[in-house]
Write an enzyme that holds these catalytic residues in place. Structure first.
Site, PDB file in Angstrom:
ATOM      1  CD  GLU A  52       2.015  -1.847   1.927  1.00  0.00           C
ATOM      2  OE1 GLU A  52       1.196  -1.830   1.202  1.00  0.00           O
ATOM      3  OE2 GLU A  52       2.774  -2.649   2.284  1.00  0.00           O
ATOM      4  CD  GLU A 106       3.480  -6.024   5.162  1.00  0.00           C
ATOM      5  OE1 GLU A 106       2.893  -5.452   5.943  1.00  0.00           O
ATOM      6  OE2 GLU A 106       2.806  -6.137   3.973  1.00  0.00           O
TER       7      GLU A 106
END
Length: 825
Positions: A484, A602
C-alpha cells in the site's frame, strides 16, 4: 293558537350510560370530534380510553409527515371518512423520529438521541420511557465536558460462562437503527400497570419496563438458543414472544414493587393445539388461533414454507462455447498479517495472538484447515511489512513490534527471526501451502513530507533473507514488493518511477539467487490500492517481463464503524461499484503490461479489522463469493482474503481457530470452481447474481447463484446458449401449461434424460439469522469434528430438468457434469 318555541336540548347533560354507548360505537375520527363538543363529553372520552372500554375495531389510518410542512406536524388520513387531519405534536419533532412499535393507539418512537417516547397522535399525550443508557448491554460514553459522544453496545447473552465480545461503538443518532427491533405495550399506557416489552439487539433479546414506576430497563436473561426473538404480542396477561428457532415463549411479569421479574412459564414448540373454552370471547379465540397458525407455519415442511414466500421465475443462460477469462488453479488465497495484539480500531483489539510472529503454529485445527484445500495459497504481508527487519546476519536484538507515537501506523519496526521463519515453513510444507511473501520496500528510505517517502531502497536485508530462504530450500512461489505504497498510499507512499527502478533491482536479485531458469519465482508489485496513472508508470519504468503480476487491494465496503454494512452487502448497485476497479486494471494490463497478470493480494471487504458480527458471519459470504465471481470475470488470477486468521474478518476465529462461514464458502469455491470462466446472461431482477466456471475436478460446469433478496425466492431455469432459441419456445409453452414448477434445462444438443442428476450445495444461515456464525449446507450445520477435522461437504442430487430453487438471502453452488460446454472439454 301560536305554538310554543321548541325547548333547546342540553346535550352536555346526556345520561352517562347513553353517552358511553354512543361513543363506543363511533369510528375514531368521530370519537375524536365528539370529545370537542363539551367538557362533559371530553371527560367521558378520556375515561373510556383510560379504562380500556373504547375498543371498537377501527378502520386503519395512515400516519405520515409532509416534507413541505412543519417537522412537528403529522397528518392522519382516515380511510373511514377519506379525510386528512393535521396534528401538532410535542417535541422532539415527529419527522425526526423512528417508529419502533404501535399499540393501543399509541406510537413507540425513538428520537435522534435514540431515546424512546410513547406518543398518542390523537391527543398529543407523550410519555418518556426509561433512558437507553439503563439497558443491560448499553454504555454511554461522554467527552471531557460531559457531552454524550456515543453508545457502546456489548455482545453477550445469559450463556455461562459469559464471553463478552468487543463492544461496538455507535453515534447517538444511528444507534436506534441498530438497537431497537420492536416495542409492545400490554395495555393503553394511560392506564395503571402498563408494561413495555422490547425486542432489541444484540441477538434479538428482551428487556421490559413499567411505563409508570420504572427508571430503568430490566433485561430478560436468556441464552443464545433461547432468544433471537422475531415478534411479540400481549394476550391474557402474558407476553408471547416468537423466536427464529420456531419456539413461542410465554412471559409474565411478577412483582408490583421493587425489582420486577420476567418469568418464562411456558414454551410452545412444534404444533401445539389450544382448545378454547365455550365461554371464550371471539377476540381471545382469534388470538389463540393465530398462535396455533404461527406454530404450524413455522414447522411445516420446506415445500410448504416455500409456498408462503413470494417467488419469481428467473433464467440463467450459460455461454459455454468460449472462456471469457481464466484464473490460477490457486485462485482462492488467504493472508497472514503482522499486526500485534495492540492493533486497535473503534475501541476493539481483535488480533490477539494471530500474527505471523505469535500465532500458535502447532494448533491442530490450523493445520487441518489449511490441508483441506489441497494447496492453499497463503500470502504473508500487510501494513507493517514495510517495517519488518529479517534477522539474518544482523547484530541488533530481534524485537517485536511495539507502540510508538511517531512510528508508521503507531508502531516501531519489528523483527522476523530465522527460527520463526523455519517454523512457519515447517507448517507450510506439512500442509502443502503455496507461499507468497511480502518484502519490506521502505528499507533505506526516509519520510520527507507528510506521508511521502524518498530515497533509494536498501536491498541488503532483503537479499540476505531471500538467500537464506533459497539455501534452506523453502519453496516461496512469489515475492511481493511493498504494501500500500502506491498512489496516495496508506500511511506512506513512494513515487512510481522510483518504485519501478527498485522493482527492477529486486528482479535482478531473484535471477541471481534462483539460478535455475525454471525455479524463478514470480515478482509481484505494488500491493496497494489501484491508481491507474501510478500503476501505468510502474509498468513503463520497470519494463517488459520484470513484474509478473500487478497486485491491488479491495476494501469496497468501507470502514468497520459503518452501521450500514449489512445493507451494502445486499445492495447490487453498491456491489457493482468494484467492477470498475477490476475492469480498469484489466485495461491497464492490456495497454501497458501484456506480460503481467492481475492479482488481488488483499481483500477483507471492511478495512480496519473488519466488523464483528458482520465480517465473521454468514452475511459476509454473500459479499465474499460475489467478489470472487466478479473479479474472476476480469482475468484476476489470484484473490487473497484478509485473513486466514486474525481481526474480525478471519476465515478462522482468532481465539478458537474454529472456521467462520467464509471458510466453508472459500473451500467450496476452491473445490468446485475451475479456472475457466464462462459468460452468463441473467433474465431476473438484479438481486439475483450468477457466475459460471468450468468444473474443477469433473466435466461440465459449476454455477454460483446468490440471492440478495431477503423476501423473494427464485425458481431458476438453467439454459445452454446452444439451445436458447429452442428453449424460448419451450418457455412459451410452459407459461401455458399447468405444470408451472417444471422447466427444461438443456445440456447441449438434446434434452437430458430423466435419470440425469445435478449436484446442489445450498448455503444458508442457521435459524435464518444472517448474522449467525454458523452456516448450513443443505440444512446441516457445518461444524468441525471432535478432532478438528473439516466436515464433508456433501451435495444433494436434483433432477437436471427441474428449476433450482434459491431461497431468500441464500447461496447455491450447482454442479452440472453433463452440461455441454466446448470451452470446458
Amino acid at each position: 293558537m301560536e305554538e310554543p318555541p321548541p325547548t333547546e336540548l342540553d346535550w352536555s347533560n346526556l345520561q352517562a350510560d347513553i353517552l358511553i354507548t354512543v361513543l363506543c360505537k363511533l369510528e375514531f375520527p368521530d370519537f375524536f370530534r365528539s370529545a370537542a363538543v363539551c367538557t362533559t363529553w371530553l371527560a367521558a372520552a378520556h375515561a373510556l380510553r383510560r379504562l380500556g372500554l373504547y375498543n371498537r375495531p377501527q378502520t386503519p389510518c395512515l400516519l405520515y409527515t409532509n416534507a413541505a410542512g412543519s417537522p412537528r406536524v403529522a397528518e392522519l388520513f382516515s380511510l373511514a371518512d377519506k379525510s386528512t387531519y393535521k396534528m401538532h405534536l410535542p417535541d422532539p419533532p415527529i419527522r425526526k423520529r423512528r417508529i419502533i412499535g404501535s399499540s393501543h393507539g399509541w406510537l413507540v418512537t425513538a428520537d435522534s438521541r435514540s431515546e424512546l417516547h410513547l406518543l398518542n397522535p390523537a391527543t398529543g399525550e407523550q410519555i418518556s420511557l426509561p433512558p437507553v443508557a439503563t439497558m443491560e448491554h448499553v454504555s454511554p460514553v461522554f467527552d471531557h465536558t460531559g457531552r454524550l459522544q456515543r453508545y457502546d453496545l456489548s455482545f453477550y447473552d445469559a450463556t455461562l460462562p459469559r464471553k463478552e465480545y468487543d463492544r461496538q461503538p455507535y453515534l447517538p443518532g444511528e444507534f436506534r437503527d441498530v438497537l431497537y427491533r420492536k416495542v409492545v405495550l400490554s395495555c393503553d399506557p394511560s392506564r395503571r400497570g402498563c408494561i413495555a416489552m422490547m425486542i432489541h439487539n444484540p441477538r434479538r433479546q428482551l428487556s421490559f419496563a413499567r411505563v409508570v414506576g420504572d427508571s430503568k430497563w430490566h433485561w430478560v436473561a436468556t441464552s443464545l438458543h433461547g432468544s433471537n426473538y422475531s415478534d411479540c404480542i400481549f394476550h391474557d396477561g402474558a407476553f408471547y414472544a416468537m423466536n427464529l428457532q420456531g419456539g413461542i415463549h410465554r412471559y409474565t411479569i411478577a412483582g408490583n414493587g421493587g425489582l420486577p421479574l420476567a418469568e418464562r412459564n411456558r414454551t410452545y414448540n412444534w404444533i401445539v393445539l389450544i382448545l378454547p373454552s365455550s365461554s371464550m370471547q371471539v377476540g381471545s379465540m382469534a388470538a389463540r388461533l393465530l398462535l396455533l397458525l404461527a406454530l404450524v407455519c413455522l414447522h411445516a415442511p420446506r415445500w410448504a414454507s416455500a409456498q408462503q414466500q413470494p417467488e419469481q421465475e428467473a433464467t440463467v443462460i450459460v455461454k459455454g462455447s468460449a472462456k471469457i477469462a481464466e484464473t490460477d488453479q490457486s485462485y482462492v488465497c488467504a493472508t497472514m498479517d503482522w499486526w500485534p495484539p495492540e492493533k486497535c480500531n473503534y475501541n476493539q483489539c481483535p488480533w490477539g495472538q494471530s500474527s505471523i510472529l505469535n500465532l500458535d503454529l502447532d494448533h491442530p485445527f490450523l493445520a487441518q484447515a489449511i490441508k483441506a484445500f489441497d494447496n492453499l495459497r497463503i500470502r504473508l504481508g500487510g501494513s507493517l511489512q514495510d517495517r519488518v527487519v529479517y534477522d539474518v546476519q544482523t547484530n541488533s536484538p530481534c524485537s517485536p513490534f511495539t507502540n510508538v507515537s511517531n512510528g508508521l501506523f503507531g508502531f516501531s519496526a519489528g523483527c522476523l527471526s530465522m527460527d520463526r521463519w523455519d517454523k512457519l515453513n515447517d507448517l507450510f510444507q506439512q500442509t502443502g501451502a503455496i507461499i507468497t511473501f511480502g518484502l519490506n520496500a521502505l528499507d533505506g528510505r526516509h519520510n520527507v513530507q507528510r506521508s511521502f517517502w524518498a530515497g533509494k531502497w536498501n536491498s541488503s536485508n532483503a537479499y540476505d533473507f531471500v538467500n537464506y530462504t533459497v539455501s534452506k530450500g523453502y519453496p516461496v512461489d512469489s515475492w511481493e514488493f511493498g504494501n500500500e505504497l502506491s498512489g496516495h498510499g496508506t500511511g506512506a507512499r513512494v513515487d512510481a518511477e522510483l518504485y519501478g527502478k527498485d522493482v527492477t533491482e529486486l528482479r535482478s536479485i531473484l535471477r541471481q539467487l534462483y539460478r535455475a531458469p525454471l525455479s524463478q519465482p514470480l515478482l509481484l508489485a505494488p500491493g496497494g490500492f489501484f491508481d491507474q496513472q501510478w500503476y501505468t508508470r510502474l509498468l513503463q519504468t520497470s519494463g517488459h517481463g520484470v513484474v509478473s503480476a500487478l497486485t491491488h487491494h479491495i476494501y469496497n465496503l468501507g470502514g468497520g464503524d459503518d452501521v450500514h454494512l449489512m445493507r451494502k452487502i445486499v445492495d447490487p448497485k453498491y456491489l457493482d461499484r468494484a467492477e470498475d476497479t477490476y475492469r480498469d486494471m484489466q485495461l491497464t494490463l492490456q495497454r501497458h503490461g501484456t506480460w503481467a497478470s492481475a492479482w488481488v493480494s488483499e481483500s477483507g471487504g471492511v478495512f480496519n479489522n473488519g466488523r464483528h458480527l458482520v465480517s465473521n458471519t454468514f452475511m459476509n459470504s454473500i459479499w465474499y463469493l460475489d467478489q470472487l465471481g466478479m473479479a474472476s470475470k476480469y482475468n484476476t488470477k489470484v484473490f487473497c482474503r484478509q485473513t486466514l486468521i486474525g481481526g474480525n474478518y478471519g476465515l478462522l476465529d482468532t481465539e478458537t481457530f474454529l472456521p467462520n462461514p467464509d471458510y466453508y464458502s472459500a473451500l467450496l469455491w476452491h473445490r468446485l470452481m475451475g479456472n475457466g470462466v464462462l459468460s452468463v446472461d441473467i433474465n431476473a431482477p438484479r438481486k439475483l447474481r450468477a457466475y459460471a466456471h468450468c468444473s474443477k475436478r469433473h466435466q461440465g460446469i459449476t454455477l454460483l447463484l446468490i440471492n440478495l433478496s431477503n423476501s423473494t425466492g427464485y425458481n431458476v431455469t438453467l439454459q445452454n446458449d446452444l439451445n436458447v432459441s429452442v428453449d424460448r419456445t419451450s418457455a412459451h409453452r410452459r407459461r401455458h401449461s399447468s405444470f408451472t414448477k417444471r422447466a427444461v434445462s438443456w445440456l447441449g444438443g438434446k434434452a437430458a434424460s430423466e435419470s440425469t442428476k445435478r449436484d446442489e450445495y445450498h448455503l444458508t444461515a442457521k435459524d435464518g439469522d444472517h448474522q449467525s456464525r454458523t452456516m448450513l449446507l443443505n440444512g446441516v450445520p457445518l461444524e468441525l469434528g471432535d478432532d478438528g477435522s473439516v466436515p464433508a461437504l456433501n451435495p444433494v442430487p436434483a433432477a437436471v430438468d427441474s428449476p433450482v430453487y434459491l431461497a431468500p438471502t441464500s447461496i447455491a453452488f450447482v454442479a452440472l457434469p453433463r452440461f455441454e460446454a466446448k470451452a470446458c472439454s
